[in-house]
Design a protein around this motif. Structure first.
Motif, PDB file in Angstrom:
ATOM      1  N   LEU A 124       0.828  -1.207   0.000  1.00  0.00           N
ATOM      2  CA  LEU A 124       0.000   0.000   0.000  1.00  0.00           C
ATOM      3  C   LEU A 124       0.866   1.262   0.000  1.00  0.00           C
ATOM      4  CD1 LEU A 124      -2.780  -1.110   2.509  1.00  0.00           C
ATOM      5  CD2 LEU A 124      -2.997  -0.867   0.030  1.00  0.00           C
ATOM      6  N   ASP A 125       1.929   1.259   0.786  1.00  0.00           N
ATOM      7  CA  ASP A 125       2.835   2.409   0.809  1.00  0.00           C
ATOM      8  C   ASP A 125       3.449   2.657  -0.568  1.00  0.00           C
ATOM      9  OD1 ASP A 125       2.382   2.884   3.486  1.00  0.00           O
ATOM     10  OD2 ASP A 125       4.184   1.845   4.172  1.00  0.00           O
ATOM     11  N   LEU A 126       3.842   1.573  -1.243  1.00  0.00           N
ATOM     12  CA  LEU A 126       4.443   1.705  -2.562  1.00  0.00           C
ATOM     13  C   LEU A 126       3.413   2.119  -3.615  1.00  0.00           C
ATOM     14  CD1 LEU A 126       6.707  -1.493  -2.529  1.00  0.00           C
ATOM     15  CD2 LEU A 126       7.497   0.883  -2.443  1.00  0.00           C
ATOM     16  N   SER A 127       2.163   1.719  -3.425  1.00  0.00           N
ATOM     17  CA  SER A 127       1.111   1.997  -4.402  1.00  0.00           C
ATOM     18  C   SER A 127       0.646   3.445  -4.384  1.00  0.00           C
ATOM     19  CB  SER A 127      -0.101   1.085  -4.146  1.00  0.00           C
ATOM     20  OG  SER A 127       0.232  -0.271  -4.273  1.00  0.00           O
ATOM     21  N   LEU A 128       0.622   4.041  -3.210  1.00  0.00           N
ATOM     22  CA  LEU A 128      -0.013   5.352  -3.039  1.00  0.00           C
ATOM     23  C   LEU A 128       0.478   6.410  -4.030  1.00  0.00           C
ATOM     24  CD1 LEU A 128      -2.036   7.016  -1.431  1.00  0.00           C
ATOM     25  CD2 LEU A 128      -0.215   7.527   0.214  1.00  0.00           C
ATOM     26  N   LYS A 153      -4.011  -6.357   9.789  1.00  0.00           N
ATOM     27  CA  LYS A 153      -3.751  -5.757  11.105  1.00  0.00           C
ATOM     28  C   LYS A 153      -2.626  -4.735  11.048  1.00  0.00           C
ATOM     29  CE  LYS A 153      -5.260  -9.952  13.532  1.00  0.00           C
ATOM     30  NZ  LYS A 153      -4.828 -11.119  14.348  1.00  0.00           N
ATOM     31  N   GLY A 154      -1.760  -4.853  10.075  1.00  0.00           N
ATOM     32  CA  GLY A 154      -0.654  -3.912   9.939  1.00  0.00           C
ATOM     33  C   GLY A 154      -0.972  -2.695   9.101  1.00  0.00           C
ATOM     34  N   VAL A 155      -2.215  -2.591   8.618  1.00  0.00           N
ATOM     35  CA  VAL A 155      -2.621  -1.477   7.765  1.00  0.00           C
ATOM     36  C   VAL A 155      -3.297  -0.403   8.598  1.00  0.00           C
ATOM     37  CG1 VAL A 155      -4.097  -0.789   5.834  1.00  0.00           C
ATOM     38  CG2 VAL A 155      -2.865  -2.971   5.760  1.00  0.00           C
ATOM     39  N   SER A 156      -2.880   0.829   8.436  1.00  0.00           N
ATOM     40  CA  SER A 156      -3.478   1.950   9.159  1.00  0.00           C
ATOM     41  C   SER A 156      -4.833   2.301   8.550  1.00  0.00           C
ATOM     42  CB  SER A 156      -2.561   3.173   9.102  1.00  0.00           C
ATOM     43  OG  SER A 156      -3.224   4.315   9.605  1.00  0.00           O
ATOM     44  N   MET A 157      -5.883   2.151   9.331  1.00  0.00           N
ATOM     45  CA  MET A 157      -7.216   2.493   8.849  1.00  0.00           C
ATOM     46  C   MET A 157      -7.432   4.009   8.821  1.00  0.00           C
ATOM     47  SD  MET A 157      -8.834  -0.208   7.833  1.00  0.00           S
ATOM     48  CE  MET A 157      -7.262  -0.687   7.110  1.00  0.00           C
ATOM     49  N   LYS A 189      -5.281   5.744   7.182  1.00  0.00           N
ATOM     50  CA  LYS A 189      -4.746   6.050   5.854  1.00  0.00           C
ATOM     51  C   LYS A 189      -5.471   5.316   4.736  1.00  0.00           C
ATOM     52  CE  LYS A 189      -0.009   6.831   7.524  1.00  0.00           C
ATOM     53  NZ  LYS A 189       1.414   6.388   7.401  1.00  0.00           N
ATOM     54  N   TRP A 190      -6.090   4.167   5.075  1.00  0.00           N
ATOM     55  CA  TRP A 190      -6.698   3.332   4.049  1.00  0.00           C
ATOM     56  C   TRP A 190      -8.088   2.876   4.455  1.00  0.00           C
ATOM     57  CZ3 TRP A 190      -4.483   2.813  -0.633  1.00  0.00           C
ATOM     58  CH2 TRP A 190      -3.127   3.173  -0.729  1.00  0.00           C
ATOM     59  N   ARG A 191      -8.936   2.744   3.451  1.00  0.00           N
ATOM     60  CA  ARG A 191     -10.300   2.262   3.661  1.00  0.00           C
ATOM     61  C   ARG A 191     -10.488   0.970   2.860  1.00  0.00           C
ATOM     62  NH1 ARG A 191     -14.957   3.360   0.581  1.00  0.00           N
ATOM     63  NH2 ARG A 191     -13.745   4.904  -0.608  1.00  0.00           N
ATOM     64  N   VAL A 227      -7.417   7.116   2.199  1.00  0.00           N
ATOM     65  CA  VAL A 227      -8.261   8.111   2.851  1.00  0.00           C
ATOM     66  C   VAL A 227      -7.682   9.479   2.540  1.00  0.00           C
ATOM     67  CG1 VAL A 227      -9.116   8.986   5.044  1.00  0.00           C
ATOM     68  CG2 VAL A 227      -8.922   6.507   4.671  1.00  0.00           C
ATOM     69  N   ARG A 228      -8.384  10.210   1.732  1.00  0.00           N
ATOM     70  CA  ARG A 228      -7.904  11.526   1.334  1.00  0.00           C
ATOM     71  C   ARG A 228      -8.353  12.575   2.345  1.00  0.00           C
ATOM     72  NH1 ARG A 228      -4.078  10.468  -2.562  1.00  0.00           N
ATOM     73  NH2 ARG A 228      -4.925   9.018  -4.118  1.00  0.00           N
TER      74      ARG A 228
END
Length: 222
Positions: A157-161, A183-187, A189-191, A215-216
């Motif tokens: 996800l970090d690389l994709s953004l 579980k390692g993904v920040s909700m 930052k991401w939905r 999440v913009r």
């Protein structure tokens, strides 16, 4: 025959592919097998497993992608494309979609360029770049980013953004253990937009396609 097995898998997925589509998928698989004997593109060997785990696994995402990518010619980046999965099968079946295959290992990009010419796939580009470098060159240019077994979900996800347009989506092809990776993904930052089970015909494994959107933060001020 491999063609019969491939056709059966496509039928079980509910996909309507032309004879040309199937022939091109077959040719791609043959070329991968030929190159793999010399260049070790993938660890999966044997025709039957290759069809199931490569081609059918890759095109199994198409019904979900088609639900979300409704524009006339969406641009998709395949990060860490390796031997061209899932991007090459997607490009074969969806010639109107534009795909960028990003892979840092030169022997793999040589194969991807070979397949691009062999199958006359005008809707793909092959970038022999580290993902981080490719993102700098094409920031905010893509409707979607996809990957199959590239890296863990949070890093993917970090690389994709940086690649994504403001309304862009990430499609992560994962196995059952995706719950632990989530579980390692920040909700913050991401939905999580969708979590779709993927049925791979005649294969007793569980696959999932996670669809996530960044999440913009609103920039509006009163």
């Amino acid at each position: 025959m491999s063609e019969g097995l491939l056709a059966l898998g496509i039928e079980d997925l509910g996909l309507k592919l032309s004879a040309t589509n199937i022939a091109d998928l077959e040719l791609f698989l043959q070329e991968m097998g030929r190159w793999n004997r010399v260049h070790n593109l993938t660890a999966i060997e044997g025709e039957k497993d290759s069809i199931r785990l490569h081609l059918i696994d890759s095109i199994a995402v198409l019904p979900v992608l088609s639900q979300f990518l409704t524009g006339p010619s969406p641009k998709i980046a395949d990060l860490g494309s390796g031997g061209g999965l899932p991007a090459i099968p997607i490009a074969i079946v969806q010639p109107e979609w534009q795909l960028s295959l990003i892979e840092a290992i030169r022997k793999k990009t040589a194969f991807l360029q070979h397949v691009r010419g062999k199958l006359k796939l005008k809707n793909i580009e092959v970038l022999c770049e580290r993902v981080e470098d490719a993102a700098v060159q094409q920031p905010g240019q893509f409707d979607a980013v996809i990957s199959r077994a590239f890296t863990n979900l949070a890093r993917f996800l970090d690389l994709s953004l940086p690649f994504l347009k403001p309304d862009g989506l990430v499609f992560a092809m994962k196995a059952k253990r995706a719950d632990d990776e989530m579980k390692g993904v920040s909700m913050e930052k991401w939905r999580l937009v969708a979590d779709e089970p993927l049925h791979i015909p005649n294969l007793a494994v569980e696959r999932r396609l996670l669809v996530l959107a960044p999440v913009r933060k609103s920039t509006l001020t009163l």
